[in-house]
Design a protein around this motif. Structure first.
Motif, PDB file in Angstrom:
ATOM      1  N   ASN A 167       4.719  -7.721 -32.730  1.00  0.00           N
ATOM      2  CA  ASN A 167       4.103  -6.147 -32.320  1.00  0.00           C
ATOM      3  C   ASN A 167       3.276  -5.526 -32.678  1.00  0.00           C
ATOM      4  O   ASN A 167       2.424  -5.668 -33.877  1.00  0.00           O
ATOM      5  CB  ASN A 167       5.497  -5.433 -31.978  1.00  0.00           C
ATOM      6  CG  ASN A 167       4.750  -5.548 -30.154  1.00  0.00           C
ATOM      7  OD1 ASN A 167       3.964  -5.732 -30.316  1.00  0.00           O
ATOM      8  ND2 ASN A 167       6.091  -4.652 -29.443  1.00  0.00           N
ATOM      9  N   HIS A 168       2.225  -4.676 -31.650  1.00  0.00           N
ATOM     10  CA  HIS A 168       0.624  -4.439 -32.366  1.00  0.00           C
ATOM     11  C   HIS A 168       1.563  -2.718 -32.817  1.00  0.00           C
ATOM     12  O   HIS A 168       0.428  -2.460 -33.260  1.00  0.00           O
ATOM     13  CB  HIS A 168       0.424  -3.409 -30.438  1.00  0.00           C
ATOM     14  CG  HIS A 168       0.844  -2.104 -30.419  1.00  0.00           C
ATOM     15  ND1 HIS A 168       1.580  -1.623 -29.828  1.00  0.00           N
ATOM     16  CD2 HIS A 168       2.441  -3.418 -28.615  1.00  0.00           C
ATOM     17  CE1 HIS A 168       2.376  -1.206 -29.149  1.00  0.00           C
ATOM     18  NE2 HIS A 168       2.643  -1.988 -28.153  1.00  0.00           N
ATOM     19  N   ASN A 169       2.734  -2.455 -32.950  1.00  0.00           N
ATOM     20  CA  ASN A 169       2.693  -0.976 -33.746  1.00  0.00           C
ATOM     21  C   ASN A 169       4.108  -2.267 -34.809  1.00  0.00           C
ATOM     22  O   ASN A 169       4.276  -0.575 -35.163  1.00  0.00           O
ATOM     23  CB  ASN A 169       3.461   0.057 -32.776  1.00  0.00           C
ATOM     24  CG  ASN A 169       4.702  -0.810 -32.079  1.00  0.00           C
ATOM     25  OD1 ASN A 169       4.565  -2.145 -32.318  1.00  0.00           O
ATOM     26  ND2 ASN A 169       5.085  -0.015 -30.846  1.00  0.00           N
ATOM     27  N   GLN A 208       0.202   4.849 -26.970  1.00  0.00           N
ATOM     28  CA  GLN A 208       1.173   5.773 -27.557  1.00  0.00           C
ATOM     29  C   GLN A 208       0.440   5.939 -28.986  1.00  0.00           C
ATOM     30  O   GLN A 208       1.417   7.116 -29.419  1.00  0.00           O
ATOM     31  CB  GLN A 208       1.923   4.262 -28.131  1.00  0.00           C
ATOM     32  CG  GLN A 208       3.222   3.741 -26.876  1.00  0.00           C
ATOM     33  CD  GLN A 208       2.299   2.418 -26.736  1.00  0.00           C
ATOM     34  OE1 GLN A 208       1.332   2.120 -26.698  1.00  0.00           O
ATOM     35  NE2 GLN A 208       2.865   1.626 -26.504  1.00  0.00           N
TER      36      GLN A 208
END
Ligand code: HEM
Ligand SMILES: *[C@@H]1O[C@H](CO)[C@@H](O)[C@H](O)[C@H]1NC(C)=O
Length: 328
Positions: A167-169, A208
């Protein structure tokens, strides 16, 4: 005596040959110019189509590079990504990890050109690999020598997408171990993320880091710019608001990405973590300083990625239409 040795030697090789040929290794079944006899112009046709599409929609070249990653890291480089949802198949494109992927319809433009010249011969999996190769060239990246002979899967692995694509994070250690599991080392992983030198990120993957408070690892001026691009903390996931991965050279596969992240101007958390993680940081510094080194490492890693666990020989099939498995 010499005669005896010769006879013995060739008998030995004669006995060994079938063994060598049968040795089961998916990787060694791929070869350079696999279509040289069955479709001599295959690689040329793919190149022509990629160039044509690039001149119509430049971002198709960007998509071909992302497609390679999303197809190959999930199970195998087998065009499973291209299957659309039908009875019995749920497309990998429906996974949240596929968010923002585009231009799938133009894969069939390439496939149709191949079908006209050599019907049912060139796999969609090889189109994924070679279109990425040619896409990289159109974006000023290196020319990468790739083997061919991949075959197409008869299934989609949608349930595995979230386990295979970070995931991107996600944390850098998870990202590194994911790539490690398919044989790509830390240096190669740092280079592959350089693909984020081109293309875009939608606001839903950025906010975020902006709201309610700005991520301290972001350059404050850059954060202001990003807030301008993404004014709402709760963007509609269907909204088209996005930021360019690289404001300076957004359509060039160059080392500007590494300069940006060193300047705290990375978009995704994973991008920025390449700088904060001590195991990746030295490679970032080296790639920021030397575009040729970045291109060499990028090429090396793309080869490994493109050879992940291919279907070969009698496995899978050659799809007629990249969106669907063949009818029986
Ligand atoms: C940890 C690994 C990675 C993560 C978490 C990741 C995540 C993402 C995300 C979230 C986006 C933006 C999607 C959007 O909002 O539209 C994106 C875009 C992109 N990614 Fe990655 N990515 C990773 C690795 C890679 C690799 C290895 C490649 C290729 C070698 C790649 C190629 C691209 C490209 C070309 C885009 C731009 C797509 C476009 O503009 O249409 N990514 N990635
Ligand atoms: C990562 O982002 C997703 C949304 O894309 C969110 O649901 C998740 O909680 C985030 N994870 C972490 C560790 O922040």
């Amino acid at each position: 005596m010499a005669n005896f040795n010769l006879t013995f030697g060739s008998t030995f090789i004669f006995l060994l040959l079938p063994l060598l040929l049968q040795f089961p290794s998916g990787k060694s079944d791929l070869q350079l110019n696999y279509y040289s006899k069955s479709c001599p112009r295959a690689e040329e046709i793919i190149k022509e189509q990629v160039i044509k599409l690039y001149h119509k929609h430049g971002n198709t070249a960007v998509s071909w590079i992302r497609n390679l990653f999303h197809d190959c890291i999930v199970k195998s480089c087998d065009a499973s990504l291209l299957l659309e949802t039908t009875n019995g198949i749920k497309s990998e494109q429906t996974s949240s990890r596929s968010f923002g992927m585009r231009n799938f319809k133009y894969v069939n433009t390439i496939k149709d050109a191949l079908e006209r010249e050599c019907p049912m011969t060139v796999s969609c999996a090889d189109i994924v690999a070679l279109s990425a190769r040619e896409g990289a060239v159109m974006l000023g990246g290196p020319h990468i020598e790739l083997k061919t002979g991949r075959r197409d899967s008869k299934e989609s692995y949608v349930a595995e997408v979230e386990n295979s694509i970070p995931n991107h994070n996600d944390s850098m250690s998870l990202v590194l171990s994911t790539f490690q599991s398919i044989g790509i080392d830390t240096e190669g992983t740092v280079a592959l993320l350089g693909a984020h030198s081109v293309g875009r990120v939608h606001c839903t993957n950025i906010v975020q880091r902006l709201y309610p408070t700005v991520d301290p690892s972001l350059d404050p001026n850059y954060a202001e710019y990003l807030k301008g691009r993404c004014p709402s903390p709760y963007p509609d996931p269907n909204a088209v608001e996005y930021a360019r991965n690289d404001r300076e050279t957004p359509m060039v596969l160059d080392n500007m990405y590494y300069k940006n992240i060193l300047g705290h101007k990375g978009l995704l958390l994973v991008d920025q973590q390449l700088v904060s993680d001590p195991s990746t940081y030295p490679f970032v510094v080296k790639m920021a300083a030397d575009n040729g080194y970045f291109h060499d490492q990028f090429s090396r890693a793309v080869v490994i990625l493109s050879e992940n666990n291919p279907l070969t020989g009698e496995q899978g099939e050659i799809r007629k239409d990249c969106r669907f498995i063949n009818k029986k």
